[in-house]
Write a protein that holds these residues in place. Structure first.
Motif, PDB file in Angstrom:
ATOM      1  N   ALA A   1       0.823  -1.217   0.000  1.00 13.12           N
ATOM      2  CA  ALA A   1       0.000   0.000   0.000  1.00 13.12           C
ATOM      3  C   ALA A   1       0.852   1.261   0.000  1.00 13.12           C
ATOM      4  N   SER A   2       1.977   1.245   0.693  1.00 16.66           N
ATOM      5  CA  SER A   2       2.842   2.429   0.758  1.00 16.66           C
ATOM      6  C   SER A   2       3.723   2.582  -0.473  1.00 16.66           C
TER       7      SER A   2
ATOM      8  N   SER B   1      14.663  13.560   4.493  1.00 16.61           N
ATOM      9  CA  SER B   1      14.011  13.754   3.202  1.00 16.61           C
ATOM     10  C   SER B   1      12.572  14.136   3.500  1.00 16.61           C
ATOM     11  N   ALA B   2      12.161  15.304   3.008  1.00 18.33           N
ATOM     12  CA  ALA B   2      10.786  15.769   3.200  1.00 18.33           C
ATOM     13  C   ALA B   2      10.071  15.663   1.859  1.00 18.33           C
ATOM     14  N   SER B   3       9.063  14.797   1.792  1.00 18.47           N
ATOM     15  CA  SER B   3       8.482  14.438   0.504  1.00 18.47           C
ATOM     16  C   SER B   3       6.973  14.643   0.455  1.00 18.47           C
ATOM     17  N   ASP B   4       6.526  15.121  -0.713  1.00 18.50           N
ATOM     18  CA  ASP B   4       5.107  15.219  -1.027  1.00 18.50           C
ATOM     19  C   ASP B   4       4.753  14.029  -1.922  1.00 18.50           C
ATOM     20  N   GLY B   5       3.897  13.144  -1.409  1.00 18.74           N
ATOM     21  CA  GLY B   5       3.488  11.974  -2.175  1.00 18.74           C
ATOM     22  C   GLY B   5       2.214  12.199  -2.965  1.00 18.74           C
ATOM     23  N   THR B   6       1.690  13.426  -2.957  1.00 19.64           N
ATOM     24  CA  THR B   6       0.389  13.753  -3.569  1.00 19.64           C
ATOM     25  C   THR B   6      -0.631  12.670  -3.186  1.00 19.64           C
ATOM     26  N   ASP B   7      -1.460  12.211  -4.149  1.00 23.23           N
ATOM     27  CA  ASP B   7      -2.507  11.235  -3.797  1.00 23.23           C
ATOM     28  C   ASP B   7      -2.091   9.797  -4.079  1.00 23.23           C
ATOM     29  N   PHE B   8      -0.806   9.596  -4.423  1.00 21.39           N
ATOM     30  CA  PHE B   8      -0.320   8.302  -4.896  1.00 21.39           C
ATOM     31  C   PHE B   8      -0.517   7.191  -3.867  1.00 21.39           C
ATOM     32  N   GLN B   9      -0.027   7.402  -2.655  1.00 24.09           N
ATOM     33  CA  GLN B   9      -0.156   6.373  -1.620  1.00 24.09           C
ATOM     34  C   GLN B   9      -1.590   6.232  -1.139  1.00 24.09           C
ATOM     35  N   ALA B  10      -2.341   7.336  -1.123  1.00 20.44           N
ATOM     36  CA  ALA B  10      -3.743   7.266  -0.713  1.00 20.44           C
ATOM     37  C   ALA B  10      -4.548   6.377  -1.664  1.00 20.44           C
ATOM     38  N   ARG B  11      -4.258   6.457  -2.967  1.00 23.61           N
ATOM     39  CA  ARG B  11      -4.933   5.591  -3.936  1.00 23.61           C
ATOM     40  C   ARG B  11      -4.572   4.134  -3.690  1.00 23.61           C
ATOM     41  N   ARG B  12      -3.283   3.873  -3.478  1.00 19.26           N
ATOM     42  CA  ARG B  12      -2.843   2.490  -3.249  1.00 19.26           C
ATOM     43  C   ARG B  12      -3.465   1.920  -1.978  1.00 19.26           C
ATOM     44  N   ALA B  13      -3.603   2.768  -0.960  1.00 17.04           N
ATOM     45  CA  ALA B  13      -4.098   2.314   0.339  1.00 17.04           C
ATOM     46  C   ALA B  13      -5.600   2.520   0.518  1.00 17.04           C
ATOM     47  N   SER B  14      -6.271   2.992  -0.516  1.00 11.79           N
ATOM     48  CA  SER B  14      -7.732   3.228  -0.471  1.00 11.79           C
ATOM     49  C   SER B  14      -8.125   4.116   0.715  1.00 11.79           C
ATOM     50  N   ILE B  15      -7.434   5.246   0.828  1.00 11.90           N
ATOM     51  CA  ILE B  15      -7.742   6.230   1.870  1.00 11.90           C
ATOM     52  C   ILE B  15      -8.449   7.407   1.195  1.00 11.90           C
TER      53      ILE B  15
ATOM     54  N   VAL C   1       1.465   5.457   6.744  1.00 11.28           N
ATOM     55  CA  VAL C   1       0.550   5.415   5.597  1.00 11.28           C
ATOM     56  C   VAL C   1      -0.646   4.536   5.920  1.00 11.28           C
ATOM     57  N   ASN C   2      -0.365   3.390   6.552  1.00 11.66           N
ATOM     58  CA  ASN C   2      -1.385   2.354   6.717  1.00 11.66           C
ATOM     59  C   ASN C   2      -2.284   2.522   7.934  1.00 11.66           C
ATOM     60  N   VAL C   3      -2.019   3.533   8.755  1.00 15.73           N
ATOM     61  CA  VAL C   3      -2.878   3.763   9.918  1.00 15.73           C
ATOM     62  C   VAL C   3      -4.338   3.917   9.494  1.00 15.73           C
ATOM     63  N   HIS C   4      -4.559   4.592   8.370  1.00 15.35           N
ATOM     64  CA  HIS C   4      -5.935   4.840   7.907  1.00 15.35           C
ATOM     65  C   HIS C   4      -6.243   4.104   6.596  1.00 15.35           C
ATOM     66  N   ARG C   5      -5.509   3.017   6.344  1.00 15.28           N
ATOM     67  CA  ARG C   5      -5.753   2.251   5.114  1.00 15.28           C
ATOM     68  C   ARG C   5      -7.206   1.763   5.061  1.00 15.28           C
TER      69      ARG C   5
END
Length: 426
Positions: A207-208, A352-366, A237-241
């Protein structure tokens, strides 16, 4: 995960973006071909299903009128058989499309430079003048040995090369740094502390996005098929998967401390002396779930918050914008924070400070709703080291060393060491 609808409508834009990372276009072409086949089969299924629905009343009417319905029944049987075949085809195409989509990295943002590590751009130089010494500054491994802070030889005896045994006040210094960071992020920066598991399931690291490119770096327990955390990011990431977040809860801000395990595959002989590149190290991670339009501001905020740790520890640091080819698989934009280490004469990446946009949210269905009854959307997920030891530990020793071999403890850190002002040899 990328949005298949955008790939379908803007294939050239997607290909050009992936090319900045050095990715080929073959996967996009294969995905589009697969998507076209799937949509054709889906359309065929819908047409046949509509025809099937029409035949039911026809058969009933024929039977009621005493007419022969044999031909219609035969045609209905053919339709059922063709629909079953299409069902099986669609069931095989869906996971095939999902699997191919899952191998595509996130799209980088427009200001991310093209190329690999050599194209990383300095966006802010040192925040303060680099320290000047009237003696030859020592490397942290010499300071650590002479002050009795850590022992790499005994660490290697316990676990192999790349593992460190912290000793006495050196172990307490590690704990003090962690506590200072957690206190700063919770009391000043407004994060909620979480204590996360150190082992994650395959579903979690999938998911991440870590499973695709980072799997060789992770330590894996084959019997349970669980992975030791390489950072707290995949856990957070997965706390709210799989959840639908209610209106008004964003932004959500979490901070977590974990040990981190990394194989450092391919790093043999590269910056492996002392604490520069080890297989187990501690890290404090900050993480945000934000509204999509707020993610750029959130990333800038997280960069400032990670820098605040180094400011508090009086360590010079600079900022780099990573080029596309050096940006992580799940990330759209990454700013590295590097601390100056005068003993080794180089900059060490500590965050490293990173913006993942909606990429991980889509994978994790958040997803989230802006207001009650509104259409669900994907939040943006961001992460930053806030910060990573052991390199901060190394930079602290090297920047605050004295001619007599002692190390001055930064003022803000002293309360965590019972007021100790210096680290001195016994």
């Amino acid at each position: 995960m990328l949005d298949i609808r955008r790939i379908r409508t803007e294939p050239d834009v997607i290909k050009a973006n992936l090319a900045k990372r050095g990715e080929g276009t073959g996967k996009i072409d294969a995905l589009l071909a697969l998507d076209e086949t799937r949509r054709e089969k889906q359309t065929e299924w819908e047409v046949l299903r509509a025809e099937q629905n029409k035949l039911g009343p026809q058969i009933a009417a024929a039977k009621k009128a005493g007419e022969d319905a044999t031909a219609v029944l035969a045609h209905l049987g053919e339709l059922k058989s063709r629909l079953q075949s299409l069902d099986q085809t669609l069931k095989s195409l869906d996971p095939e499309q999902e699997a191919l989509l899952s191998t595509l990295p996130n799209l980088v943002l427009d200001d991310v430079p093209e190329g690999g590590e050599e194209c990383n751009a300095e966006i802010r130089g040192a925040n303060k003048p680099l320290p000047e010494f009237d003696f030859e500054p020592r490397a942290h491994w010499d300071l650590g040995a002479s002050l009795g802070l850590f022992d790499t030889e005994r660490g290697a005896k316990l676990s192999g090369s790349g593992f460190v045994l912290y000793t006495g006040v050196g172990a307490r210094l590690q704990r003090a740094l962690i506590n200072l960071m957690l206190d700063l992020h919770t009391t000043v920066h407004g994060y909620t502390e979480l204590g996360v598991p150190y082992l994650l399931t395959r579903e979690s690291i999938t998911a991440s996005g870590h499973i695709v490119k980072f799997a060789p770096e992770m330590y894996h327990d084959a019997e349970s098929d669980q992975f030791f955390v390489p950072t707290a990011e995949p856990a957070l990431v997965n706390v709210h998967r799989g959840e639908l977040l209610e209106p008004g809860v964003l932004p959500i801000k979490y901070v977590a401390h974990t040990p981190c395990w990394r194989r450092e595959a391919g790093a043999a002989g590269k910056d492996t002396r002392g604490l520069q590149r080890v297989h187990q190290f501690d890290k404090v991670e900050i993480f945000q779930y934000t509204l999509p339009e707020e993610s750029a501001n959130a990333q800038a905020e997280m960069v400032r918050q990670a820098c605040a740790v180094l400011d508090t520890l009086e360590i010079p640091h600079r900022l780099l914008l990573l080029a596309a080819g050096d940006t992580g698989f799940s990330m759209a934009r990454t700013v590295d924070i590097e601390a100056w280490a005068p003993g080794v004469g180089k900059w060490l990446e500590v965050s490293s400070a990173s913006d993942g946009t909606d990429f991980q949210a889509r994978r994790a269905s958040i997803r989230f709703r802006r207001e009650a009854g509104a259409k669900p959307e994907f939040p943006h997920l961001l992460n930053a080291s806030g910060t990573a030891l052991a390199r901060v530990y190394a930079a602290l020793l090297e920047n605050h060393q004295n001619v007599d071999g002692s190390v001055t403890v930064p003022v803000a850190l002293r309360p965590y060491l019972s007021g100790r002002e210096k680290l001195e040899a016994k």
